[in-house]
Structure formats: C-alpha cells, structure tokens
Design a protein around this motif. Sequence first.
Motif, PDB file in Angstrom:
ATOM      1  N   LEU A 219       0.826  -1.213   0.000  1.00 33.77           N
ATOM      2  CA  LEU A 219       0.000   0.000   0.000  1.00 33.77           C
ATOM      3  C   LEU A 219       0.857   1.260   0.000  1.00 33.77           C
ATOM      4  N   ASP A 220       2.028   1.221   0.621  1.00 29.23           N
ATOM      5  CA  ASP A 220       2.935   2.371   0.536  1.00 29.23           C
ATOM      6  C   ASP A 220       3.361   2.609  -0.911  1.00 29.23           C
ATOM      7  N   PHE A 221       3.679   1.520  -1.627  1.00 33.33           N
ATOM      8  CA  PHE A 221       4.031   1.644  -3.030  1.00 33.33           C
ATOM      9  C   PHE A 221       2.861   2.212  -3.828  1.00 33.33           C
ATOM     10  N   VAL A 222       1.658   1.701  -3.564  1.00 33.62           N
ATOM     11  CA  VAL A 222       0.484   2.113  -4.332  1.00 33.62           C
ATOM     12  C   VAL A 222       0.199   3.593  -4.146  1.00 33.62           C
ATOM     13  N   ALA A 239      -2.190  -0.536  -9.800  1.00 34.41           N
ATOM     14  CA  ALA A 239      -0.989  -0.137  -9.072  1.00 34.41           C
ATOM     15  C   ALA A 239      -0.537  -1.232  -8.105  1.00 34.41           C
ATOM     16  N   SER A 240      -1.477  -1.958  -7.495  1.00 34.76           N
ATOM     17  CA  SER A 240      -1.125  -3.050  -6.588  1.00 34.76           C
ATOM     18  C   SER A 240      -0.443  -4.182  -7.340  1.00 34.76           C
ATOM     19  N   LEU A 241      -0.972  -4.540  -8.500  1.00 38.20           N
ATOM     20  CA  LEU A 241      -0.348  -5.587  -9.301  1.00 38.20           C
ATOM     21  C   LEU A 241       1.062  -5.185  -9.721  1.00 38.20           C
ATOM     22  N   THR A 242       1.212  -3.905 -10.096  1.00 36.43           N
ATOM     23  CA  THR A 242       2.547  -3.419 -10.474  1.00 36.43           C
ATOM     24  C   THR A 242       3.500  -3.425  -9.288  1.00 36.43           C
ATOM     25  N   ILE A 246       7.050  -5.551  -8.973  1.00 34.11           N
ATOM     26  CA  ILE A 246       8.347  -4.905  -8.743  1.00 34.11           C
ATOM     27  C   ILE A 246       8.995  -5.427  -7.471  1.00 34.11           C
ATOM     28  N   ILE A 247       8.211  -5.575  -6.399  1.00 32.63           N
ATOM     29  CA  ILE A 247       8.761  -6.041  -5.121  1.00 32.63           C
ATOM     30  C   ILE A 247       9.370  -7.433  -5.278  1.00 32.63           C
ATOM     31  N   ASN A 248       8.733  -8.293  -6.059  1.00 30.42           N
ATOM     32  CA  ASN A 248       9.259  -9.639  -6.260  1.00 30.42           C
ATOM     33  C   ASN A 248      10.604  -9.644  -6.974  1.00 30.42           C
ATOM     34  N   ARG A 249      10.927  -8.570  -7.666  1.00 36.81           N
ATOM     35  CA  ARG A 249      12.158  -8.524  -8.443  1.00 36.81           C
ATOM     36  C   ARG A 249      13.225  -7.621  -7.841  1.00 36.81           C
ATOM     37  N   LEU A 250      12.916  -6.993  -6.719  1.00 35.78           N
ATOM     38  CA  LEU A 250      13.915  -6.188  -6.028  1.00 35.78           C
ATOM     39  C   LEU A 250      14.815  -7.077  -5.172  1.00 35.78           C
ATOM     40  N   PRO A 251      16.042  -6.631  -4.889  1.00 36.79           N
ATOM     41  CA  PRO A 251      16.925  -7.435  -4.014  1.00 36.79           C
ATOM     42  C   PRO A 251      16.282  -7.679  -2.661  1.00 36.79           C
ATOM     43  N   SER A 252      16.502  -8.860  -2.131  1.00 38.75           N
ATOM     44  CA  SER A 252      15.914  -9.265  -0.861  1.00 38.75           C
ATOM     45  C   SER A 252      17.008  -9.556   0.143  1.00 38.75           C
ATOM     46  N   SER A 253      16.729  -9.247   1.409  1.00 34.60           N
ATOM     47  CA  SER A 253      17.685  -9.562   2.468  1.00 34.60           C
ATOM     48  C   SER A 253      17.766 -11.061   2.724  1.00 34.60           C
ATOM     49  N   ILE A 254      16.781 -11.812   2.234  1.00 46.44           N
ATOM     50  CA  ILE A 254      16.787 -13.254   2.440  1.00 46.44           C
ATOM     51  C   ILE A 254      17.844 -13.903   1.564  1.00 46.44           C
ATOM     52  N   PHE A 255      17.865 -13.535   0.273  1.00 43.80           N
ATOM     53  CA  PHE A 255      18.795 -14.128  -0.672  1.00 43.80           C
ATOM     54  C   PHE A 255      20.014 -13.247  -0.927  1.00 43.80           C
ATOM     55  N   GLU A 260      13.239 -13.659  -6.127  1.00 39.47           N
ATOM     56  CA  GLU A 260      12.441 -14.390  -7.085  1.00 39.47           C
ATOM     57  C   GLU A 260      12.603 -15.898  -6.896  1.00 39.47           C
ATOM     58  N   LEU A 261      11.543 -16.630  -7.165  1.00 39.71           N
ATOM     59  CA  LEU A 261      11.589 -18.078  -7.128  1.00 39.71           C
ATOM     60  C   LEU A 261      12.221 -18.598  -8.400  1.00 39.71           C
ATOM     61  N   SER A 262      12.678 -19.818  -8.358  1.00 43.52           N
ATOM     62  CA  SER A 262      13.340 -20.416  -9.503  1.00 43.52           C
ATOM     63  C   SER A 262      12.466 -21.482 -10.114  1.00 43.52           C
ATOM     64  N   SER A 263      12.951 -22.020 -11.200  1.00 44.31           N
ATOM     65  CA  SER A 263      12.282 -23.149 -11.812  1.00 44.31           C
ATOM     66  C   SER A 263      12.458 -24.369 -10.924  1.00 44.31           C
TER      67      SER A 263
END
Length: 446
Positions: A219-222, A239-242, A246-255, A260-263
Amino acid sequence: MQLFPPHQDKQTGQLIGTGCKIGRLFELTQLHVPRVSKNICAASTDSSIQLWHQRLAHSSIGKLRPLVCQGHLGSVTNESFDCTACQTAKQPALSFNKSTNISASPFDLVHSDIWGPAPTPTMGGSRYFVLFIDDYSRFTWIYLMKNRHELPQIYIKFAKMIQTQFSKIIKVFRRDNAMEYRDSKLLDFLGEQGTLSEFSCPYTSQQNGRAERKHRHILDFVRAMLISASCPERAWGEASLTAVHIINRLPSSIFGSSSELSSPSDVPSTSNDDVPIVDPAPSTTEIPGRVRNTPSYLRDYHCYSTMLHLHEPQSYKEASTDPHWQQAMIEELQALEKTHTWDLVDPPSNKPLVGCKWVYKIKTHSDGSIERYKARLVAKGFTQEYGIDYEETFAPVARITSVRNSCKHRPRRIRTRLILVLIRSWRTSGAILNQVPWTLAIPTTV
C-alpha cells in the motif's frame, strides 16, 4: 489632590509603592517590584518527589530528576515510591518476540491475508485483494477480488498452479480467523492436499505479521505511485499488481540479490552459499508474440512519456537557436502588430517600465504528435511595486462573464461601439473604445 499612605505587602510587610489621588484615580509615584525567585515554584516547606510527580501530570522520574538537580522544584526529598495510578493507566501491551522460524524450502509455509474493502472500486469492479506469501523466499502472489467469497476458488487455483509449475505441495497454510478461510470447500481441499491449517489467535494480527507487513509495503508503493502519477483512486488495483511485480524482483535480504523463485530444477536450498537470480516464470518454452490492439476506451488517450523527448526552452537565448521557435516568435510578433496591440512611444521619465518575456509551449495532438510550436510574449507583472504602480495592473485576459456584466451596465450607445478583436490562438487584444478606461479580450470561439 490627596496623598494616601504607602501600601505594604500583608505577608512580608515590604513596601510596594507610594502615590497620590487625583480626582477618582490613584497615580503611583513610586513602585517597588519585589525580586522574583529563580525557582519555577516556591515551596514553603519540603516537598516529596511523589508530590511533584502528581503535580506534573504523573511525569516519569527520568523527567523529574533534572528539575530537582537544577533546583527548579525547591527543596525536594528524594525517596522511592510506587504510583498505583500510573501502574493502572500506563499498561502497554508486551511486544511480541521476533519470529525465529525459518522455512527449509519453498512452500513449506505460505502466509495469506485479505485486504479491503477499498473505498473506491477498480475499473474492473474489484474491492479486495488477497496475498499469498512464501515464507522461505518472501515471493508474493496477489489476486484482485470483487467480494470475499471468491477466496476458496482463488486458493484452489493458486495451489494447483504451484503443484503444476513447481512440483510442490503447500505444507502449511497460515492465515487469520476470517470466515472465508473457514469455508468448507477450502478446508476440504486442504485436507485432500495434506496441507496443515494454522490460524492466528482472535484479535492478534501480530501472529500473522508476514502478511500484515506485506500489506503495508504494497500500500505504501500504491499510494506513492498514484500520487506521483496523479492517477485516480480507481487505479489502485493496477498499481497493486505493479507494486507486487516490482517487489518480487527487487533485491531481498533473504537471498542477498533477488527474492524471485526459480524453476523446479533450480530451487535454492539453505546449503548453497550462492543463491542464483532466477525467473519466477515456470515455463522456458518461447511463446510467439501476438499483436495487441489498443482497447477502444483508451484510443483517446496518449502516454505522457511521449513528451519526454520534447524540450521546451526556458529562455530566449535557448530558443533563438532553434528554427521552429524562431518561426513561432515571428508569427507572434506579426500577430501583435496586425492587431495593433500596442503603440510605440517614448518611455515617460516619471513612470517605471514593466518588462516582458517569452513563454514557449509545444502543442500536441491526441496521439502525442506535435501540432505546433507556440511562443507568447507576456508582461512581467511581478515587477510592479505596491504604492508605486501596483494599482495600475493591466489584465490582458477577461472572462466572458466579466464582459457580459460590463456590457449590461453600460449605456446602449457605448455597447454599440464595442469592437471584438479576434485573432489567432485565443490571443488577447486591448481595444480602446472611445476613451473607455477598460480592456476587453474576446476568445476566437465567440
């Protein structure tokens, strides 16, 4: 005139002032102002810290100690105390411990929550959206909904997609106690898949913190995108879908590089030091491109990005080097001379001069193509000074309502002499009408 005796303070006996009576008034001839103590409050006896704690709206001891040390509260006895009122009134909820649960692989745990209803529906009529968040990768899926009862069917479709594309079955499904999550159809499907259900405690949204924080993130992004692009509120769905994309493709502190998930063959594990950047699209087969036609309801609009390569000069020096703007300025000067907008005279010695400047604007068609280059010569009205020439403001534009009101209150013989000067591009012109001290500007559409 009568003299009255000196007035003294009843408590201290000190002289306050002397004076005399003139008629019905008393005039002070001498006034002695008593010396003010440096303390904020003067205490006649020693006060306890508990008393000052109550006087100062039950402030904390940490706030009172500096006042006591600086002597602002007088003589205060420092003693420990327990304030029952503070213990009763100041009871904050204990913060939840940070979750230490770490999923070993994707889809071991999936969080979900529903947001809505939105005050304004989307262009497709949706008022809600539901999130599915993988606890291991933080990858998020979002689905728009028109009503909350669509949830069971959406989850079934989501779970089948995960099973088909990633060869995985969701092991644990965590959500709150919304009635939609207790639907019999949904519970039966979870039982068939062998998925365990986890519900947060009632009125304890902290136990579903992954989904709650993701709501805030999206919601902050939207809000930021809608405000910066000046889009209407009904565009919040797109805007939520966008935002999720985008969030799924930004760098993550987890990885460390991407969330992003892999095949299925490249699913990252905790044993790998280097986590690859992968594509969430499960299929590697190239799909031939297809021709996309613009919807009929969007044909009257053009993207603002088409104007990014067009530059409008900000000064005459910058515009004088471009042939397009040179021609636009020539046409503007010819139009002003043709309509006799001004008369060239010698500048008066006792009057300040108002300068002028060029304003440049590119006019475009509905499809974004350039219609023409427009240059306007305007007066620098902001150079006028109050008290000198501020009241002699010349307004080059008049609204049609002002023209009608002016003509309504003028005699018929003057109205018959009204000259309408129509020139190109809604240009304004001053018409001197038989020494009438006002100027008219009539648009060309009249």
